[in-house]
Motif scaffolding. Structure first.
Motif, PDB file in Angstrom:
ATOM      1  N   GLY A 196       0.816  -1.209   0.000  1.00  0.00           N
ATOM      2  CA  GLY A 196       0.000   0.000   0.000  1.00  0.00           C
ATOM      3  C   GLY A 196       0.847   1.255   0.000  1.00  0.00           C
ATOM      4  N   LEU A 197       1.933   1.235   0.799  1.00  0.00           N
ATOM      5  CA  LEU A 197       2.831   2.388   0.807  1.00  0.00           C
ATOM      6  C   LEU A 197       3.496   2.598  -0.543  1.00  0.00           C
ATOM      7  N   VAL A 198       3.838   1.496  -1.199  1.00  0.00           N
ATOM      8  CA  VAL A 198       4.562   1.611  -2.480  1.00  0.00           C
ATOM      9  C   VAL A 198       3.609   1.954  -3.619  1.00  0.00           C
ATOM     10  N   TYR A 199       2.493   1.249  -3.703  1.00  0.00           N
ATOM     11  CA  TYR A 199       1.630   1.377  -4.885  1.00  0.00           C
ATOM     12  C   TYR A 199       0.452   2.333  -4.709  1.00  0.00           C
ATOM     13  N   ILE A 200       0.150   2.742  -3.468  1.00  0.00           N
ATOM     14  CA  ILE A 200      -0.979   3.649  -3.252  1.00  0.00           C
ATOM     15  C   ILE A 200      -0.520   4.960  -2.618  1.00  0.00           C
ATOM     16  N   SER A 201       0.164   4.848  -1.461  1.00  0.00           N
ATOM     17  CA  SER A 201       0.526   6.056  -0.733  1.00  0.00           C
ATOM     18  C   SER A 201       1.495   6.930  -1.519  1.00  0.00           C
ATOM     19  N   ARG A 202       2.535   6.358  -2.073  1.00  0.00           N
ATOM     20  CA  ARG A 202       3.514   7.162  -2.796  1.00  0.00           C
ATOM     21  C   ARG A 202       2.920   7.820  -4.039  1.00  0.00           C
ATOM     22  N   PRO A 203       2.151   7.113  -4.890  1.00  0.00           N
ATOM     23  CA  PRO A 203       1.532   7.808  -6.031  1.00  0.00           C
ATOM     24  C   PRO A 203       0.549   8.907  -5.609  1.00  0.00           C
ATOM     25  N   LEU A 204      -0.224   8.641  -4.543  1.00  0.00           N
ATOM     26  CA  LEU A 204      -1.146   9.675  -4.090  1.00  0.00           C
ATOM     27  C   LEU A 204      -0.407  10.887  -3.535  1.00  0.00           C
ATOM     28  N   ARG A 205       0.714  10.648  -2.844  1.00  0.00           N
ATOM     29  CA  ARG A 205       1.503  11.765  -2.334  1.00  0.00           C
ATOM     30  C   ARG A 205       2.070  12.595  -3.480  1.00  0.00           C
ATOM     31  N   GLU A 206       2.554  11.936  -4.519  1.00  0.00           N
ATOM     32  CA  GLU A 206       3.060  12.667  -5.675  1.00  0.00           C
ATOM     33  C   GLU A 206       1.947  13.450  -6.364  1.00  0.00           C
ATOM     34  N   LEU A 207       0.768  12.842  -6.453  1.00  0.00           N
ATOM     35  CA  LEU A 207      -0.368  13.538  -7.068  1.00  0.00           C
ATOM     36  C   LEU A 207      -0.770  14.750  -6.230  1.00  0.00           C
ATOM     37  N   ARG A 208      -0.746  14.620  -4.917  1.00  0.00           N
ATOM     38  CA  ARG A 208      -1.089  15.752  -4.047  1.00  0.00           C
ATOM     39  C   ARG A 208      -0.071  16.879  -4.182  1.00  0.00           C
ATOM     40  N   GLN A 209       1.216  16.531  -4.221  1.00  0.00           N
ATOM     41  CA  GLN A 209       2.233  17.559  -4.396  1.00  0.00           C
ATOM     42  C   GLN A 209       2.058  18.287  -5.721  1.00  0.00           C
ATOM     43  N   ALA A 210       1.692  17.552  -6.761  1.00  0.00           N
ATOM     44  CA  ALA A 210       1.442  18.192  -8.053  1.00  0.00           C
ATOM     45  C   ALA A 210       0.238  19.124  -7.971  1.00  0.00           C
ATOM     46  N   SER A 227       3.002   5.278 -15.704  1.00  0.00           N
ATOM     47  CA  SER A 227       3.491   3.928 -15.987  1.00  0.00           C
ATOM     48  C   SER A 227       2.439   2.930 -15.561  1.00  0.00           C
ATOM     49  N   GLY A 228       2.293   1.897 -16.339  1.00  0.00           N
ATOM     50  CA  GLY A 228       1.295   0.887 -16.029  1.00  0.00           C
ATOM     51  C   GLY A 228      -0.052   1.241 -16.617  1.00  0.00           C
ATOM     52  N   LYS A 229      -1.022   0.370 -16.333  1.00  0.00           N
ATOM     53  CA  LYS A 229      -2.365   0.559 -16.865  1.00  0.00           C
ATOM     54  C   LYS A 229      -3.418   0.419 -15.778  1.00  0.00           C
ATOM     55  N   ASP A 230      -3.027   0.690 -14.513  1.00  0.00           N
ATOM     56  CA  ASP A 230      -3.993   0.569 -13.435  1.00  0.00           C
ATOM     57  C   ASP A 230      -4.755   1.874 -13.259  1.00  0.00           C
ATOM     58  N   GLU A 231      -5.596   1.917 -12.207  1.00  0.00           N
ATOM     59  CA  GLU A 231      -6.447   3.084 -11.989  1.00  0.00           C
ATOM     60  C   GLU A 231      -5.632   4.327 -11.664  1.00  0.00           C
ATOM     61  N   ARG A 236      -3.457   9.726 -13.060  1.00  0.00           N
ATOM     62  CA  ARG A 236      -2.325  10.608 -13.395  1.00  0.00           C
ATOM     63  C   ARG A 236      -2.466  11.155 -14.808  1.00  0.00           C
ATOM     64  N   GLN A 237      -2.838  10.278 -15.722  1.00  0.00           N
ATOM     65  CA  GLN A 237      -2.985  10.711 -17.101  1.00  0.00           C
ATOM     66  C   GLN A 237      -4.084  11.771 -17.225  1.00  0.00           C
ATOM     67  N   GLU A 238      -5.205  11.541 -16.550  1.00  0.00           N
ATOM     68  CA  GLU A 238      -6.285  12.524 -16.591  1.00  0.00           C
ATOM     69  C   GLU A 238      -5.885  13.824 -15.902  1.00  0.00           C
ATOM     70  N   PHE A 239      -5.083  13.726 -14.811  1.00  0.00           N
ATOM     71  CA  PHE A 239      -4.615  14.935 -14.132  1.00  0.00           C
ATOM     72  C   PHE A 239      -3.720  15.751 -15.042  1.00  0.00           C
ATOM     73  N   ASN A 240      -2.821  15.099 -15.748  1.00  0.00           N
ATOM     74  CA  ASN A 240      -1.960  15.821 -16.694  1.00  0.00           C
ATOM     75  C   ASN A 240      -2.796  16.517 -17.762  1.00  0.00           C
ATOM     76  N   ARG A 241      -3.801  15.807 -18.286  1.00  0.00           N
ATOM     77  CA  ARG A 241      -4.653  16.414 -19.307  1.00  0.00           C
ATOM     78  C   ARG A 241      -5.455  17.590 -18.726  1.00  0.00           C
ATOM     79  N   MET A 242      -5.951  17.425 -17.486  1.00  0.00           N
ATOM     80  CA  MET A 242      -6.741  18.484 -16.862  1.00  0.00           C
ATOM     81  C   MET A 242      -5.901  19.737 -16.621  1.00  0.00           C
ATOM     82  N   THR A 243      -4.660  19.569 -16.099  1.00  0.00           N
ATOM     83  CA  THR A 243      -3.820  20.736 -15.851  1.00  0.00           C
ATOM     84  C   THR A 243      -3.496  21.469 -17.140  1.00  0.00           C
ATOM     85  N   ALA A 244      -3.229  20.722 -18.214  1.00  0.00           N
ATOM     86  CA  ALA A 244      -2.940  21.368 -19.491  1.00  0.00           C
ATOM     87  C   ALA A 244      -4.148  22.166 -19.984  1.00  0.00           C
ATOM     88  N   GLU A 245      -5.332  21.572 -19.882  1.00  0.00           N
ATOM     89  CA  GLU A 245      -6.528  22.273 -20.345  1.00  0.00           C
ATOM     90  C   GLU A 245      -6.852  23.483 -19.458  1.00  0.00           C
TER      91      GLU A 245
END
Length: 501
Positions: A196-210, A227-231, A236-245
């Motif tokens: 959970g720390l590796v695959y959930i907490s760290r990505p969410l922390r990076e998303l929050r910092q962004a 990276s990957g094809k999970d949720e 992340r992909q949608e966040f990148n698209r949203m920030t650009a728009e």
């Protein structure tokens, strides 16, 4: 404080997942462990019963043969060997209800109740098997009657087996299951926490910092790596698209805001120019009419050489008009808005006659005949003289301008009444008609609008009738226009009045 709160909320998700998995593991493996222990205990019981029964039937055959041949020493030796091999088993041979042979006097401490039961079983010649005590057994008791010698010598072979060894094995099995169970649960929970720390907490922390960088910065943040094809990768992909728009929309909004500000400034400048134009046009209109009168009277004065009374009358007119110009200029200098004129005692017939007299020279010069029809006597009324004269002056000026070469203007004043809220109040009716060019039907609805004029080329400002409309409205009256192109126009004014006390 917000950062710590967000960190704790992210960690709480991991802890919730870990605790949920821990609780689920406890439930599932608790049920499985309990079932496994019961199965193991039942299997051990079945094995002990099977082994005890097999031993009992084997001994029964040997003991029957030895007793039939009266070789009790062989039976005793056999039982002693069994005692050495199986200390947990005590064997006794009953003839009727007496113990004839036993494997060892001190091998097992039989409970008194078991001894009584075996004696009775031997006396009855029955087969019996049971656990003692029944709830938490310590012994397995098995009693088999003799077959071959039962008629001559009725008796039983009794075996009492201690279950201490079975309990020890069951306890070891229970300990092993518990250790395995808790080891698996703890390992699984720790693994869940780590993943959970590796695959959930760290990505969410990076998303929050962004998100924080996106909120606090005017520049678009660096795109998050996907990276990957999970949720989470999809988020992340949608966040990148949203920030650009959003930043693209921000740029467009900034550009539109700048454009709107420029437009507002331009509109403000245009409004200032319009205000200046209105002020200039109003000033020109307000001052222009008195100046025309002053000019005409000055010309008439220049021709009056010997008539002192006429000179004095014209001079008084010049004084009145110059005073009027002074008041207009004073209002302009004080930036005072137009206020409704205060009513005063007014001789309406005299006020209108003064205006007609002021414009008489200009009318005669154009060859225009002005006729004033009014009652012989009209009491003083509560109206503002300046406003009444301004109304008549503007209407007569427009009428003179509408007549080419020669014509006629008729001014008529009469009494009438108006109905307001089921009440009838006295009023004055003033009509000004001319034989001029008339007004086109499509222009009638715009006559009283500011700056609307059909004589722009002749210097018309479009304020005369608008001023008349304003003054009439301030006095609580109404104005209407009738016109037929080529035949002239008629303006009808109703002014409510009351006698001046």
């Amino acid at each position: 404080m917000q950062h710590n709160g967000a960190e704790s909320s992210i960690m709480s998700i991991i802890y919730k997942l870990t605790l949920s998995l821990f609780a689920l593991s406890l439930l599932v493996f608790g049920i499985y462990g309990t079932y496994q222990l019961r199965t193991e205990a039942q299997d051990l019981r079945d094995d002990v019963e099977k082994e005890t029964r097999l031993l009992a039937y084997s001994l029964l055959v040997s003991v029957e043969n030895a007793l039939r041949d009266r070789q009790t020493e062989d039976v005793q030796e056999l039982l002693q060997q069994i005692e050495r091999l199986k200390p947990s088993i005590d064997v006794r041979i009953y003839i009727q209800n007496h113990i004839v042979i036993r494997s060892g006097a001190e091998s097992l401490a039989w409970p008194e109740k078991v001894e009584q039961t075996l004696q009775q079983t031997a006396l009855d010649g029955e087969m019996k098997q049971y656990y003692f005590p029944a709830d938490k057994p310590d012994f397995l008791v098995l009693s088999l009657p003799f077959n071959k010698i039962s008629a001559a010598m009725p008796g039983n072979l009794a075996i009492v087996r201690s279950l201490q060894k079975m309990k020890e094995d069951l306890s070891k099995t229970k300990t092993y299951i518990l250790w395995s169970f808790f080891s698996f649960v703890v390992f699984t929970s720790l693994l869940c926490l780590f993943l959970g720390l590796v695959y959930i907490s760290r990505p969410l922390r990076e998303l929050r910092q962004a998100m924080l960088a996106f909120r606090n910065s005017r520049e678009p943040p660096e795109p998050l790596p996907v990276s990957g094809k999970d949720e989470l990768a999809s988020v992340r992909q949608e966040f990148n698209r949203m920030t650009a728009e959003l930043f693209s929309a921000y740029r467009r909004l900034d550009a539109e805001t700048q454009h709107r500000r420029q437009l507002q400034r331009a509109l403000q400048d245009a409004d200032k120019l319009i205000t200046i134009g209105q002020l200039s046009a109003g000033l020109a209109h307000e001052i222009g009419s008195p100046l025309q009168i002053v000019n005409g009277r000055a010309r008439a004065l220049a021709k009056c050489n010997d008539d002192y009374d006429e000179v004095r009358r014209i001079a008084n007119i010049l004084v009145d008009q110059t005073d009027r110009i002074t008041r207009i200029v004073q209002r302009l200098l004080e930036f005072a808005p137009r206020h409704p004129a205060e009513p005063m005692n007014c001789d309406v017939i005299a006020a209108i006659a003064e205006v007609i007299d002021m414009l008489g020279f200009e009318a005669r010069r154009q060859g225009v005949t002005m006729t004033f029809v009014h009652p012989e006597i009209l009491p003083l009324v509560s109206l503002n003289k300046d406003s009444v004269q301004q109304i008549v002056l503007n209407l007569l000026t427009n009428a003179l301008a509408a007549i080419d070469n020669t014509g006629a203007i008729t001014i008529e004043l009469s009494r009438t009444s108006l109905s307001y809220a089921d009440q009838t109040i006295p009023a004055l009716k003033l009509t000004v008609g001319d034989t001029g060019t008339g007004i086109a039907p499509e222009h009638l609805s715009q006559l009283f609008e500011h700056y609307f004029t059909t004589r722009g080329r002749q210097g018309g400002t479009g304020l005369g009738l608008a001023v008349v409309k304003t003054l009439v409205t301030e006095m609580g009256g109404s104005i209407a226009a009738e016109s037929e192109q080529g035949k002239g126009s008629l303006f009808i004014i109703h002014l409510p009045w009351r006698k001046f006390l």
